[in-house]
Design a protein around this motif. Structure first.
Motif, PDB file in Angstrom:
ATOM      1  N   GLU A  34       0.857  -1.190   0.000  1.00 44.05           N
ATOM      2  CA  GLU A  34       0.000   0.000   0.000  1.00 44.05           C
ATOM      3  C   GLU A  34       0.891   1.236   0.000  1.00 44.05           C
ATOM      4  O   GLU A  34       1.994   1.203   0.541  1.00 44.05           O
ATOM      5  CB  GLU A  34      -0.876   0.010   1.253  1.00 44.05           C
ATOM      6  N   PRO A  35       0.402   2.313  -0.578  1.00 46.56           N
ATOM      7  CA  PRO A  35       1.237   3.512  -0.620  1.00 46.56           C
ATOM      8  C   PRO A  35       1.596   3.999   0.787  1.00 46.56           C
ATOM      9  O   PRO A  35       0.803   3.918   1.706  1.00 46.56           O
ATOM     10  CB  PRO A  35       0.367   4.531  -1.353  1.00 46.56           C
ATOM     11  N   THR A  36       2.835   4.478   0.906  1.00 43.46           N
ATOM     12  CA  THR A  36       3.335   4.915   2.201  1.00 43.46           C
ATOM     13  C   THR A  36       2.671   6.198   2.680  1.00 43.46           C
ATOM     14  O   THR A  36       2.450   6.370   3.873  1.00 43.46           O
ATOM     15  CB  THR A  36       4.863   5.093   2.105  1.00 43.46           C
ATOM     16  N   GLY A  37       2.367   7.115   1.758  1.00 48.48           N
ATOM     17  CA  GLY A  37       1.707   8.354   2.173  1.00 48.48           C
ATOM     18  C   GLY A  37       2.220   9.535   1.387  1.00 48.48           C
ATOM     19  O   GLY A  37       2.202   9.532   0.157  1.00 48.48           O
ATOM     20  N   VAL A  38       2.682  10.529   2.107  1.00 48.33           N
ATOM     21  CA  VAL A  38       3.231  11.720   1.462  1.00 48.33           C
ATOM     22  C   VAL A  38       4.749  11.544   1.401  1.00 48.33           C
ATOM     23  O   VAL A  38       5.392  11.316   2.422  1.00 48.33           O
ATOM     24  CB  VAL A  38       2.866  12.994   2.245  1.00 48.33           C
ATOM     25  N   LEU A  62      15.024  16.465 -16.201  1.00 46.48           N
ATOM     26  CA  LEU A  62      13.699  15.915 -16.516  1.00 46.48           C
ATOM     27  C   LEU A  62      13.679  14.396 -16.327  1.00 46.48           C
ATOM     28  O   LEU A  62      12.832  13.879 -15.597  1.00 46.48           O
ATOM     29  CB  LEU A  62      13.284  16.240 -17.949  1.00 46.48           C
ATOM     30  N   LEU A  63      14.636  13.695 -16.927  1.00 50.63           N
ATOM     31  CA  LEU A  63      14.663  12.229 -16.797  1.00 50.63           C
ATOM     32  C   LEU A  63      14.838  11.831 -15.328  1.00 50.63           C
ATOM     33  O   LEU A  63      14.127  10.964 -14.824  1.00 50.63           O
ATOM     34  CB  LEU A  63      15.807  11.654 -17.647  1.00 50.63           C
ATOM     35  N   GLY A  64      15.757  12.477 -14.661  1.00 51.40           N
ATOM     36  CA  GLY A  64      15.986  12.169 -13.247  1.00 51.40           C
ATOM     37  C   GLY A  64      14.750  12.497 -12.423  1.00 51.40           C
ATOM     38  O   GLY A  64      14.305  11.703 -11.583  1.00 51.40           O
ATOM     39  N   LEU A  65      14.196  13.653 -12.700  1.00 51.98           N
ATOM     40  CA  LEU A  65      13.015  14.086 -11.943  1.00 51.98           C
ATOM     41  C   LEU A  65      11.861  13.095 -12.122  1.00 51.98           C
ATOM     42  O   LEU A  65      11.231  12.668 -11.151  1.00 51.98           O
ATOM     43  CB  LEU A  65      12.592  15.485 -12.409  1.00 51.98           C
ATOM     44  N   LEU A  66      11.596  12.715 -13.348  1.00 47.80           N
ATOM     45  CA  LEU A  66      10.490  11.780 -13.589  1.00 47.80           C
ATOM     46  C   LEU A  66      10.800  10.392 -13.028  1.00 47.80           C
ATOM     47  O   LEU A  66       9.896   9.698 -12.560  1.00 47.80           O
ATOM     48  CB  LEU A  66      10.193  11.683 -15.080  1.00 47.80           C
ATOM     49  N   SER A  67      12.084  10.036 -13.047  1.00 45.55           N
ATOM     50  CA  SER A  67      12.454   8.719 -12.497  1.00 45.55           C
ATOM     51  C   SER A  67      12.242   8.684 -10.993  1.00 45.55           C
ATOM     52  O   SER A  67      12.061   7.616 -10.412  1.00 45.55           O
ATOM     53  CB  SER A  67      13.914   8.399 -12.814  1.00 45.55           C
ATOM     54  N   VAL A  68      12.278   9.859 -10.363  1.00 46.36           N
ATOM     55  CA  VAL A  68      12.034   9.949  -8.929  1.00 46.36           C
ATOM     56  C   VAL A  68      10.534  10.027  -8.641  1.00 46.36           C
ATOM     57  O   VAL A  68      10.014   9.352  -7.756  1.00 46.36           O
ATOM     58  CB  VAL A  68      12.768  11.186  -8.346  1.00 46.36           C
ATOM     59  N   VAL A  69       9.843  10.845  -9.407  1.00 49.51           N
ATOM     60  CA  VAL A  69       8.440  11.141  -9.101  1.00 49.51           C
ATOM     61  C   VAL A  69       7.498  10.025  -9.573  1.00 49.51           C
ATOM     62  O   VAL A  69       6.549   9.677  -8.865  1.00 49.51           O
ATOM     63  CB  VAL A  69       8.043  12.491  -9.741  1.00 49.51           C
ATOM     64  N   ALA A  70       7.777   9.467 -10.732  1.00 49.06           N
ATOM     65  CA  ALA A  70       6.824   8.509 -11.319  1.00 49.06           C
ATOM     66  C   ALA A  70       6.578   7.293 -10.418  1.00 49.06           C
ATOM     67  O   ALA A  70       5.422   6.916 -10.189  1.00 49.06           O
ATOM     68  CB  ALA A  70       7.288   8.082 -12.708  1.00 49.06           C
ATOM     69  N   PRO A  71       7.619   6.662  -9.860  1.00 48.62           N
ATOM     70  CA  PRO A  71       7.329   5.511  -8.995  1.00 48.62           C
ATOM     71  C   PRO A  71       6.546   5.900  -7.745  1.00 48.62           C
ATOM     72  O   PRO A  71       5.727   5.120  -7.256  1.00 48.62           O
ATOM     73  CB  PRO A  71       8.723   4.965  -8.624  1.00 48.62           C
ATOM     74  N   VAL A  72       6.809   7.102  -7.253  1.00 48.86           N
ATOM     75  CA  VAL A  72       6.098   7.553  -6.057  1.00 48.86           C
ATOM     76  C   VAL A  72       4.597   7.612  -6.320  1.00 48.86           C
ATOM     77  O   VAL A  72       3.792   7.075  -5.552  1.00 48.86           O
ATOM     78  CB  VAL A  72       6.639   8.939  -5.610  1.00 48.86           C
ATOM     79  N   ILE A  73       4.222   8.229  -7.437  1.00 47.94           N
ATOM     80  CA  ILE A  73       2.779   8.367  -7.689  1.00 47.94           C
ATOM     81  C   ILE A  73       2.180   7.109  -8.303  1.00 47.94           C
ATOM     82  O   ILE A  73       1.018   6.807  -8.090  1.00 47.94           O
ATOM     83  CB  ILE A  73       2.463   9.621  -8.535  1.00 47.94           C
ATOM     84  N   ALA A  74       2.999   6.350  -9.010  1.00 48.96           N
ATOM     85  CA  ALA A  74       2.473   5.097  -9.567  1.00 48.96           C
ATOM     86  C   ALA A  74       2.011   4.181  -8.448  1.00 48.96           C
ATOM     87  O   ALA A  74       1.011   3.472  -8.562  1.00 48.96           O
ATOM     88  CB  ALA A  74       3.546   4.403 -10.403  1.00 48.96           C
ATOM     89  N   ALA A  75       2.747   4.224  -7.326  1.00 48.43           N
ATOM     90  CA  ALA A  75       2.400   3.368  -6.196  1.00 48.43           C
ATOM     91  C   ALA A  75       1.241   3.927  -5.385  1.00 48.43           C
ATOM     92  O   ALA A  75       0.790   3.283  -4.432  1.00 48.43           O
ATOM     93  CB  ALA A  75       3.623   3.185  -5.300  1.00 48.43           C
ATOM     94  N   GLY A  76       0.772   5.127  -5.740  1.00 43.50           N
ATOM     95  CA  GLY A  76      -0.393   5.676  -5.042  1.00 43.50           C
ATOM     96  C   GLY A  76      -0.068   6.709  -3.987  1.00 43.50           C
ATOM     97  O   GLY A  76      -0.955   7.159  -3.258  1.00 43.50           O
ATOM     98  N   ASN A  77       1.205   7.088  -3.901  1.00 37.93           N
ATOM     99  CA  ASN A  77       1.566   8.151  -2.969  1.00 37.93           C
ATOM    100  C   ASN A  77       1.297   9.519  -3.595  1.00 37.93           C
ATOM    101  O   ASN A  77       1.100   9.635  -4.802  1.00 37.93           O
ATOM    102  CB  ASN A  77       3.070   8.098  -2.650  1.00 37.93           C
ATOM    103  N   THR A  78       1.345  10.529  -2.768  1.00 33.88           N
ATOM    104  CA  THR A  78       1.401  11.891  -3.274  1.00 33.88           C
ATOM    105  C   THR A  78       2.754  12.463  -2.859  1.00 33.88           C
ATOM    106  O   THR A  78       3.420  11.904  -1.997  1.00 33.88           O
ATOM    107  CB  THR A  78       0.260  12.749  -2.715  1.00 33.88           C
ATOM    108  N   CYS A  79       3.156  13.558  -3.491  1.00 26.16           N
ATOM    109  CA  CYS A  79       4.508  14.016  -3.180  1.00 26.16           C
ATOM    110  C   CYS A  79       4.683  15.516  -3.242  1.00 26.16           C
ATOM    111  O   CYS A  79       3.893  16.245  -3.843  1.00 26.16           O
ATOM    112  CB  CYS A  79       5.526  13.324  -4.083  1.00 26.16           C
ATOM    113  N   VAL A  80       5.738  15.928  -2.581  1.00 25.74           N
ATOM    114  CA  VAL A  80       6.205  17.304  -2.639  1.00 25.74           C
ATOM    115  C   VAL A  80       7.632  17.236  -3.156  1.00 25.74           C
ATOM    116  O   VAL A  80       8.470  16.536  -2.587  1.00 25.74           O
ATOM    117  CB  VAL A  80       6.184  17.950  -1.238  1.00 25.74           C
ATOM    118  N   VAL A  81       7.876  17.938  -4.257  1.00 28.16           N
ATOM    119  CA  VAL A  81       9.198  17.894  -4.868  1.00 28.16           C
ATOM    120  C   VAL A  81       9.808  19.288  -4.836  1.00 28.16           C
ATOM    121  O   VAL A  81       9.135  20.274  -5.172  1.00 28.16           O
ATOM    122  CB  VAL A  81       9.114  17.432  -6.344  1.00 28.16           C
ATOM    123  N   VAL A  82      11.040  19.344  -4.410  1.00 26.25           N
ATOM    124  CA  VAL A  82      11.746  20.620  -4.422  1.00 26.25           C
ATOM    125  C   VAL A  82      12.787  20.581  -5.528  1.00 26.25           C
ATOM    126  O   VAL A  82      13.623  19.676  -5.568  1.00 26.25           O
ATOM    127  CB  VAL A  82      12.430  20.887  -3.066  1.00 26.25           C
TER     128      VAL A  82
END
Lengths: 320, 281, 482
Positions: B140-144, B155-175
């Motif tokens: 289950e998604p961990t959370g935020v 861009l590639l690095g950023l998406l490689s970080v963000v995509a798995p987070v949201i694919a798993a159902g989490n939401t995120c804050v990216v700086v």
């Protein structure tokens, strides 16, 4: 439907008003989780009962036995032998308590009554087309009347499992009430035949149905159907009579029957009685064992406890 | 015409509550635009937005999340030329190099879009327990999740970080720090995609200023510190311990983003939940 | 003769023989395949049920930690990591068998050292520990199939620190997967319960386990701190309080040491109005009082639907009154001794806050032994989320009862905690079970049951209850470089 006894509190008295109310009531009882119930029964079965506690349990269990013979081959001779055993289970040990009752078919009730006359051991007779219960109400009631007039102090009747499984609870209820009326002063034990009811939810409903209809005892089994008595089903029934007492103030008994053969088994049942229903139930007034072979094992264990060495089957009377 | 870029919080584009802006430069130090410089209060708002979005996003069907991610990939492709130009500018890449990076980034999004409804199949199990119980375990998604945008691969690095987070159902804050332009464009893509507001919140600003607030925030459940300067990591990880945050273990430097990812990120940002129920009549 | 006991029926004492434990006056630590004297401060193990000294136990020093880690490193490099998985498996199977064979000894020793009822150490702790080794033995040569890619590598030396509530079982949860994956181990048992770990060391010898693969270092918290911070340790696994877990995570920040934590909890046991009531009562009692409530996943917050709260509480009090509290060695004891004087005073203090904050306190009328550390099972009703007994982990036989009106409210209250280890759900409605199981934020959800454990079923927490899993396929990740 006949009027329920006035002692019941309003909501329980209401429950039997008509078929649909009764059904709602019975289906509104809390469910039973099979695994949880069996787990609890297994946990309690690990209690270790030793020394004086064990001896007390053995004597208590002997005094709770409905010594039973329900065979087509039963004769007056066999009843006589069992009656002697019921009065004095171990003639070498006169301090051994007598059993609670001798349980027979109705045509032998008079024989049993005569043989037990003045002993304090009760006569229990099965009735209502035992064990299947498949006959007309008229025949069933006639059988109850036969048993009572022959001198039975207790009548063990079967419910109509077919009607119960078909959801015709009112019919089952009314039949028990009529039987109860026919019993007069005799105590009524209602056999649920839990092995045929299949689920614990059904057993709980059948228990409450029998109690609502006026049963003095609820009994697990006829002994003719497998499984007969089990620890979990007895737990469940003990819980029901405990809840019944809490709701009505009336104490009703429980009788597991069939398959209880050893002292170890009996002690486990007594632990359940003690810890599920409560200490009050540790009495033949409120708990019985329907058994035949159990008595001899209890007698042997009793000797072992008192003599400090193991006993053998040749030292207790074989009457069945 | 240059414009001033804003933050992306809860699906909206606010200015920093502090009113601060900072210049965004290309790799050779040439001014590209002004961007909002997020404050700790903006970060707080972003975490609140991510938390608010969590129930809806984590509760969406995996199929739905997959569709949304795929739609994001489509939208990325629609702005391919812009991403290539921006990536080339901030990373000082040739057009070929930038093109390869952007195309891999789009492919990565497609890859993760396809993962949403397989994560449970691959990481979950039924457990053959020794008793009358049905037992199963599901991720289950961990959370935020708080993430710092990788400093090299914009861009590639950023998406490689963000995509798995949201694919798993989490939401995120990216700086995002210095190379923020593709990140800002990504937020514009996200705002017009089907991704619910708040699932990804993007803050531009100074990583060293904002990261400690992210690492200490009690309502952040996990951190991806791939983009943290190495000198900053120990302190951020110490802060994470205050609320037992999950921290993705990362090696030195930036990974080779062109390689197909392992499932490490999906595993790190999911919790295995084991459920038991008796089996009986 | 038969008149000597009359109803009411009190069970005669049925004590397990303490001779079975093979208790020795002193125990030594286990390093590099040998029992050796420690150079640290020795420990005194006390029977919490009687306050008598059980044994002197060699205590480790920082130098001992270093020796043990060095031995574990050498064993890792020379034999264990390079040995075929099928060979490692045989050692683990052997260990499982030996635990079974010495089960009664281990159970009695555990009960003496820990204070838990022998019924539990005999029926839960020891058999489950053996099962853990048995299960993980089979993984040792099947790691390629575990879903972490081909040929997953071990991490190296695992430093493991375990608590006092399930000493042998927690050891098994730690050591079995570590060894199966090819790691070597330095384990520190809890200060108050080191004895079964040292018998386990003997079992390792009997199993012929190569020297240095398992090292056992008794000691207090300072030795645990030395171990987790040792630069030769590649992987740290800790089970214990959230407070110490945080300090370990803090200490390892910025290092390459891998970490898994299994920490505290404040589980909600949610009882809906359509629950199987008798079994729910059993589950609530088990959740609150199993192992004296010294359970990280204890169901210490009972959330009951308001419409049945009174009835459930009545039944609960009746049932709790029947719990037999006393001599842990008696086979009929349900609730044993609190593990230490320190824990007893913590429980007492926290329970007193419940009363001070306005919760209604009910204490089981059970008799308590005059000696030893005992705490009567206690139920607080009229508890609110803001009270300390509702929020803090008591780690004792204290249950807090709160009510709810709707499923939504139940789940919200259940989740209103920084912890997230376990939860219970009681309802006969299937769809509601699945809904609630999905919504509660906890690593283990027991529906219509409680406190079930199995080596095949991953166990571990959300949020401040820790990270990483123990058991099953998911549990292998903690010991593989993946």
């Amino acid at each position: 439907m006949p009027t329920p006894p006035p002692a019941l509190p309003g909501d329980l008295a209401e429950a039997t008003r008509d078929d649909s109310t009764l059904k709602r009531f019975l289906h509104g009882l809390p469910g039973v989780d099979r695994v949880g119930l069996e787990q609890r029964a297994a946990d309690l079965a690990t209690r270790s009962i030793k020394k004086d506690s064990k001896l007390w349990a053995i004597d208590t269990a002997i005094g709770m036995i409905d010594l039973t013979t329900l065979e087509g081959a039963d004769t007056a001779g066999k009843i006589g032998a069992l009656a002697a055993k019921a009065r004095r289970p171990d003639p070498d040990r006169p301090d051994t308590p007598p059993v609670a009752a001798l349980c027979v078919y109705p045509d032998l009730a008079a024989t049993a009554a005569e043989a037990l006359n003045g002993s304090g051991v009760g006569v229990a007779s099965v009735a209502t087309a035992f064990p299947a219960g498949r006959s007309s109400s008229r025949v069933k009631l006639a059988e109850v009347e036969l048993a009572v007039s022959a001198g039975a102090d207790e009548v063990d009747v079967v419910i109509d499992r077919g009607a119960f499984l078909a959801g015709r609870y009112g019919q089952v209820h009314d039949e028990i009430r009529e039987v109860k009326a026919a019993c007069g002063r005799a105590h009524l034990k209602v056999i649920l035949e839990t092995g045929e009811l299949a689920t614990y939810d059904n057993v709980r409903r059948a228990c409450w149905l029998a109690l609502l209809a006026g049963a003095d005892f609820v009994k697990t089994s006829t002994g003719k159907v497998s499984p007969a008595a089990t620890l979990p089903v007895t737990h469940l029934m003990l819980g029901a009579v405990r809840d019944w007492r809490d709701r009505t103030g009336l104490s009703r008994g429980v009788k597991p029957a069939g398959g209880i053969r050893t002292t170890k088994d009996a002690v486990r049942y007594l632990v359940a009685v003690h810890e599920v229903a409560g200490r009050q139930w540790l009495s033949p007034e409120l708990f019985r064992f329907g058994a035949s072979g159990l008595l001899n094992d209890l007698l042997m264990q009793r000797r072992t406890q008192l003599d400090g060495h193991y006993s053998g089957p040749d030292y207790v009377a074989v009457d069945q | 015409m240059t414009k001033t870029y804003k933050l992306y919080i809860g699906g909206a584009f606010p200015r920093s509550e502090s009113g601060r802006v900072h210049p965004v430069h290309d790799a050779r130090g040439r001014f590209l635009a002004n961007a909002a410089q997020a404050s700790r209060k903006d970060l707080r708002d972003a975490v609140a937005a991510a938390r608010k979005a969590f129930d809806g996003w984590s509760g969406a069907t995996a199929y739905n999340r997959g569709q949304v991610l795929f739609r994001v990939a489509e939208m990325l492709e629609g702005r391919r030329e812009q991403f290539i130009a921006e990536t080339a500018a901030v990373e000082d890449l040739s057009v070929e190099g930038a093109t390869a990076a952007v195309d891999t980034a789009i492919d990565r999004m497609v890859w993760y879009a396809g993962w949403t409804d397989k994560i449970t199949t691959v990481l979950g199990t039924t457990n053959p327990v020794a008793g009358p119980y049905f037992s199963f375990s599901v991720p289950e998604p961990t959370g935020v999740v708080g993430a710092l945008a990788p400093r090299q691969s914009s861009l590639l690095g950023l998406l490689s970080v963000v995509a798995p987070v949201i694919a798993a159902g989490n939401t995120c804050v990216v700086v995002a720090g210095d190379r923020a332009l593709p990140a800002i464009t990504l937020s514009e893509v996200l705002a017009t995609s089907d991704l619910p507001g708040g699932v990804i919140n993007l803050l531009t600003g100074h990583v060293a200023e904002l990261a400690p607030w992210l690492a200490t925030h009690a309502d952040v459940n996990a951190l991806d510190l791939t983009g943290a300067p190495e000198t900053l990591r120990p302190e951020l990880e110490r802060s994470a311990s205050e609320t037992v945050k999950r921290v993705l273990p990362v090696g030195r430097g930036e990974p080779d983003w062109t390689r197909e990812p392992s499932l490490k990120r999906l595993r790190t940002f999911t919790e295995t939940k084991t459920v038991w129920h008796p089996v009986g009549t | 003769m038969t008149e000597s006991i009359t109803s009411p029926w009190d069970y005669a004492p049925a004590p397990e023989s303490r001779d079975v434990a093979g208790l020795r006056p002193s125990y030594r630590m286990f390093v590099d395949g040998e029992f050796v004297d420690g150079s640290g401060q020795s420990l005194t193990s006390v029977n919490p049920a009687t306050e008598e000294t059980l044994a002197e136990v060699a205590g480790a020093s920082a130098a001992d930690v270093d020796r043990a880690v060095t031995a574990a490193r050498a064993a890792f490099e020379s034999t264990w990591a390079t040995m075929p998985g099928s060979e490692r498996a045989k050692y683990l199977f052997r260990i499982a068998r030996l635990i079974q064979e010495r089960g009664r000894e281990l159970a009695v020793l555990e009960t003496l050292d820990n204070g838990k009822p022998v019924k539990e150490s005999r029926d839960t702790d020891v058999p489950t520990a053996a099962a853990h080794f048995f299960h993980h033995a089979g993984w040792a040569d099947k790691l390629d199939h575990a879903g972490y890619g081909a040929n997953p590598r071990p991490l190296g030396v695992a430093g493991q620190v375990i608590p006092w509530n399930f000493p042998l079982l927690m050891l098994a949860w730690k050591i079995a997967p570590a060894l199966a994956c090819g790691n070597t181990v330095v384990l520190k048992p809890a200060e108050t319960t080191p004895l079964t770990a040292l018998v386990f060391a003997e079992i390792c010898q009997q199993a012929g386990l190569p020297a240095g693969v398992v090292n056992i270092l008794p000691g207090a918290g300072d030795i645990g701190a030395e171990l987790v911070a040792h630069p030769g340790v590649d992987k740290v696994a800790f089970t214990g309080s959230t407070e110490v877990g945080k300090s370990i995570q803090h200490r390892l920040a910025g290092t390459a040491t891998r970490l898994t934590l299994e920490l505290g909890g404040k589980a909600a046991n949610i009882v809906f109005d359509d629950a199987p009531l008798d079994q729910a009562v059993e589950g609530v009692v088990n959740g609150g009082f199993f192992n004296q409530g010294h359970v990280c996943c204890a169901g210490s917050r009972l959330l009951v639907q308001e419409s049945i709260a009174e009835e459930l509480l009545d039944r609960l009090r009746t049932r709790v009154s029947a719990l037999r509290v006393g001599d842990p060695l008696d086979k009929n004891t349900d609730v044993g001794a609190i593990n230490s004087a320190e824990q007893l005073s913590r429980i007492t203090e926290l329970a007193d806050t419940g009363e001070a904050e306005g919760a209604r306190r009910w204490t089981s009328p059970c008799p308590l032994p005059s000696q030893g550390y005992f705490f009567a099972p206690t139920v607080f009703s009229e508890v609110h989320q803001s009270m300390r007994v509702a929020g803090e982990e008591v780690f004792g036989p204290v249950l807090s009862v709160l009510t709810f009106r709707t499923p939504e409210e139940a789940v919200t209250k259940a989740n209103n905690t920084p912890y997230g280890l376990s939860a219970g759900i009681w309802t006969e409605k299937g769809s509601r079970i699945l809904w609630a199981a999905q919504r509660v934020r906890a690593g283990v959800v027991w529906a219509n049951t409680f406190n079930r454990f199995d080596p095949t079923a991953p166990f571990g927490g959300y949020q401040e209850s820790g990270f990483g899993r123990e058991g099953g396929r998911a549990g292998l990740e903690a010991y593989l470089d993946v």
